[in-house]
Design a protein around this motif. Sequence first.
Motif, PDB file in Angstrom:
ATOM      1  N   GLN A  96     -53.926 -53.130  -7.228  1.00  0.00           N
ATOM      2  CA  GLN A  96     -55.073 -53.734  -6.694  1.00  0.00           C
ATOM      3  C   GLN A  96     -55.004 -54.260  -4.992  1.00  0.00           C
ATOM      4  O   GLN A  96     -56.130 -54.205  -4.559  1.00  0.00           O
ATOM      5  N   THR A  97     -53.885 -54.536  -4.748  1.00  0.00           N
ATOM      6  CA  THR A  97     -53.682 -54.631  -3.298  1.00  0.00           C
ATOM      7  C   THR A  97     -53.966 -53.587  -2.526  1.00  0.00           C
ATOM      8  O   THR A  97     -54.896 -53.780  -1.395  1.00  0.00           O
ATOM      9  N   ILE A  98     -53.558 -52.273  -3.116  1.00  0.00           N
ATOM     10  CA  ILE A  98     -53.837 -51.224  -2.302  1.00  0.00           C
ATOM     11  C   ILE A  98     -55.436 -50.864  -2.177  1.00  0.00           C
ATOM     12  O   ILE A  98     -55.828 -50.515  -1.247  1.00  0.00           O
ATOM     13  N   ALA A  99     -55.946 -51.143  -3.378  1.00  0.00           N
ATOM     14  CA  ALA A  99     -57.496 -50.799  -3.454  1.00  0.00           C
ATOM     15  C   ALA A  99     -58.055 -51.859  -2.496  1.00  0.00           C
ATOM     16  O   ALA A  99     -59.254 -51.561  -1.826  1.00  0.00           O
ATOM     17  N   SER A 100     -57.826 -53.034  -2.298  1.00  0.00           N
ATOM     18  CA  SER A 100     -58.564 -53.921  -1.556  1.00  0.00           C
ATOM     19  C   SER A 100     -58.103 -54.129  -0.150  1.00  0.00           C
ATOM     20  O   SER A 100     -58.925 -54.505   0.771  1.00  0.00           O
ATOM     21  N   SER A 101     -57.150 -53.506   0.326  1.00  0.00           N
ATOM     22  CA  SER A 101     -56.809 -53.251   1.643  1.00  0.00           C
ATOM     23  C   SER A 101     -57.491 -52.173   2.410  1.00  0.00           C
ATOM     24  O   SER A 101     -57.969 -51.336   1.962  1.00  0.00           O
ATOM     25  N   LYS A 102     -57.545 -52.557   3.687  1.00  0.00           N
ATOM     26  CA  LYS A 102     -58.248 -51.632   4.610  1.00  0.00           C
ATOM     27  C   LYS A 102     -57.412 -51.527   6.044  1.00  0.00           C
ATOM     28  O   LYS A 102     -56.531 -52.341   6.419  1.00  0.00           O
TER      29      LYS A 102
END
Length: 198
Positions: A96-102
């Motif tokens: 989830q962190t990777i998916a929401s990180s930019k």
Amino acid sequence: MADVESHDAPQEPQSRHVIYCGVCSLPPEYCEFGGTVKKCQEWLQKTNPPMYDRLWSEDALAAATSTLSVDARKRAEKDAHKKALKAEAAEAKAAQTIASSKVYIKRVERNKRKYVTAVSGLEAFGLENKKVAKDFGKKFATGSSVTKLASGGEEIVVQGDVSEEIEEFLLEKYDVIPEDNIELIEDKKKKKDTGAGG
């Protein structure tokens, strides 16, 4: 006396071949103490089935728990279940962190025609800024460095206007970064900032 003892021992020291897990880098016998037991088991089953059978087969698990009392077995099963749930929750949270990180690629104007490109947000994808900065320097034949931000993070500063090339390079070399998670920003310094006061 030393001569008598040396006849019993082998002449040269014998080396041992130790297998290390490709997931957690521990020997497979100790994978259970890491946080990625399921992934470690899958890796071991693919790469070394005999060792997997020796460590994780039903017979091996039954033999390992046969010496425990009934209460201890229940506690061990409960602990194993808790560890598995915790590991799954940690994996979900990381995903989830990777998916929401930019990753932010910002073009900053230094002087009238001079630009630098700042890249931030790579840490969330498990990339080391210093290594990536070195790769940028080699790829674009420019100076690149890691600088600390006032907010506490780090960013990579690359000399020159190479923001689009950096985006292509990141997508090509580091497949952990999805294309949707890269954002290009153009930032112009205001004349007040560059003025000599007045």
